[in-house]
Motif scaffolding. Structure first.
Motif, PDB file in Angstrom:
ATOM      1  N   GLU A 158       7.744   4.988   0.866  1.00 35.96           N
ATOM      2  CA  GLU A 158       7.760   4.100  -0.300  1.00 35.96           C
ATOM      3  C   GLU A 158       8.064   2.659   0.078  1.00 35.96           C
ATOM      4  O   GLU A 158       8.972   2.380   0.844  1.00 35.96           O
ATOM      5  N   ILE A 159       7.271   1.756  -0.506  1.00 37.04           N
ATOM      6  CA  ILE A 159       7.467   0.310  -0.377  1.00 37.04           C
ATOM      7  C   ILE A 159       7.545  -0.260  -1.785  1.00 37.04           C
ATOM      8  O   ILE A 159       6.819   0.186  -2.681  1.00 37.04           O
ATOM      9  N   ALA A 182       0.398   9.317   3.167  1.00 39.91           N
ATOM     10  CA  ALA A 182      -0.094   9.700   4.498  1.00 39.91           C
ATOM     11  C   ALA A 182       1.054   9.675   5.501  1.00 39.91           C
ATOM     12  O   ALA A 182       0.889   9.242   6.641  1.00 39.91           O
ATOM     13  N   SER A 183       2.240  10.075   5.049  1.00 45.03           N
ATOM     14  CA  SER A 183       3.445  10.121   5.910  1.00 45.03           C
ATOM     15  C   SER A 183       3.754   8.778   6.553  1.00 45.03           C
ATOM     16  O   SER A 183       4.206   8.708   7.693  1.00 45.03           O
ATOM     17  N   LEU A 236       0.713   2.544   5.037  1.00 49.26           N
ATOM     18  CA  LEU A 236       1.438   1.363   4.570  1.00 49.26           C
ATOM     19  C   LEU A 236       2.757   1.160   5.300  1.00 49.26           C
ATOM     20  O   LEU A 236       3.008   0.105   5.869  1.00 49.26           O
ATOM     21  N   CYS A 237       3.603   2.141   5.225  1.00 47.57           N
ATOM     22  CA  CYS A 237       4.989   1.993   5.676  1.00 47.57           C
ATOM     23  C   CYS A 237       5.092   1.651   7.153  1.00 47.57           C
ATOM     24  O   CYS A 237       5.897   0.790   7.530  1.00 47.57           O
ATOM     25  N   ASP A 238       4.322   2.285   7.988  1.00 48.33           N
ATOM     26  CA  ASP A 238       4.384   1.999   9.424  1.00 48.33           C
ATOM     27  C   ASP A 238       4.054   0.537   9.725  1.00 48.33           C
ATOM     28  O   ASP A 238       4.668  -0.087  10.581  1.00 48.33           O
TER      29      ASP A 238
END
Length: 135
Positions: free
Chosen positions: A76-77, A107-108, A112-114
């Motif tokens: 989450e962002i 997508a784990s 986005l988060c990575d």
């Protein structure tokens, strides 16, 4: 990340040896952020060495077009949607909040988060840790 004008950042950098002790004068023009930061640092202090909360606030010179972003976890962002609430003739802009846009990376973290974690890691290497907010 707290952003300050380059000349203010340079002065803070000059006096910071073991982390930034942020002064009210350092935040002229953005006292709302200063007061918010003081509350966040108090929450962090009260949480202590908890595995449930890890708050790091860092100082960088202004970055063009850098919105307020919170990387919550690997899925989450959150982006703030700011608005001005000042009146014509006010000396400084007062910011309000329309809301927060929450994005979920299903997508784990790979979509986005990575990418944001990589960005924050790069910014961390160029920033100063804020360790205390002075009254």
């Amino acid at each position: 990340m707290i952003q300050r004008p380059p000349e203010v950042y340079a002065e803070i950098f000059r006096r910071s040896f073991n982390g930034v002790e942020l002064r009210r004068d350092d935040m002229e023009g953005d006292l709302q952020a200063y007061e918010h930061l003081a509350r966040v640092m108090e929450i962090s202090r009260r949480a202590g060495a908890s595995s449930r909360i890890d708050i790091q606030v860092r100082l960088i010179p202004f970055l063009p077009n850098c919105p307020s972003i919170l990387l919550v976890d690997s899925e989450e962002i959150q982006f703030t949607i700011p608005t001005r609430i000042d009146q014509p003739g006010d000396q400084f802009a007062l910011l309000g909040l329309h809301g927060v846009m929450v994005m979920e990376d299903r997508a784990s973290g790979s979509q986005l988060c990575d990418h944001f974690e990589t960005l924050f890691t790069r910014l961390k290497s160029k920033s100063l840790p804020i360790v205390k907010v002075l009254p």
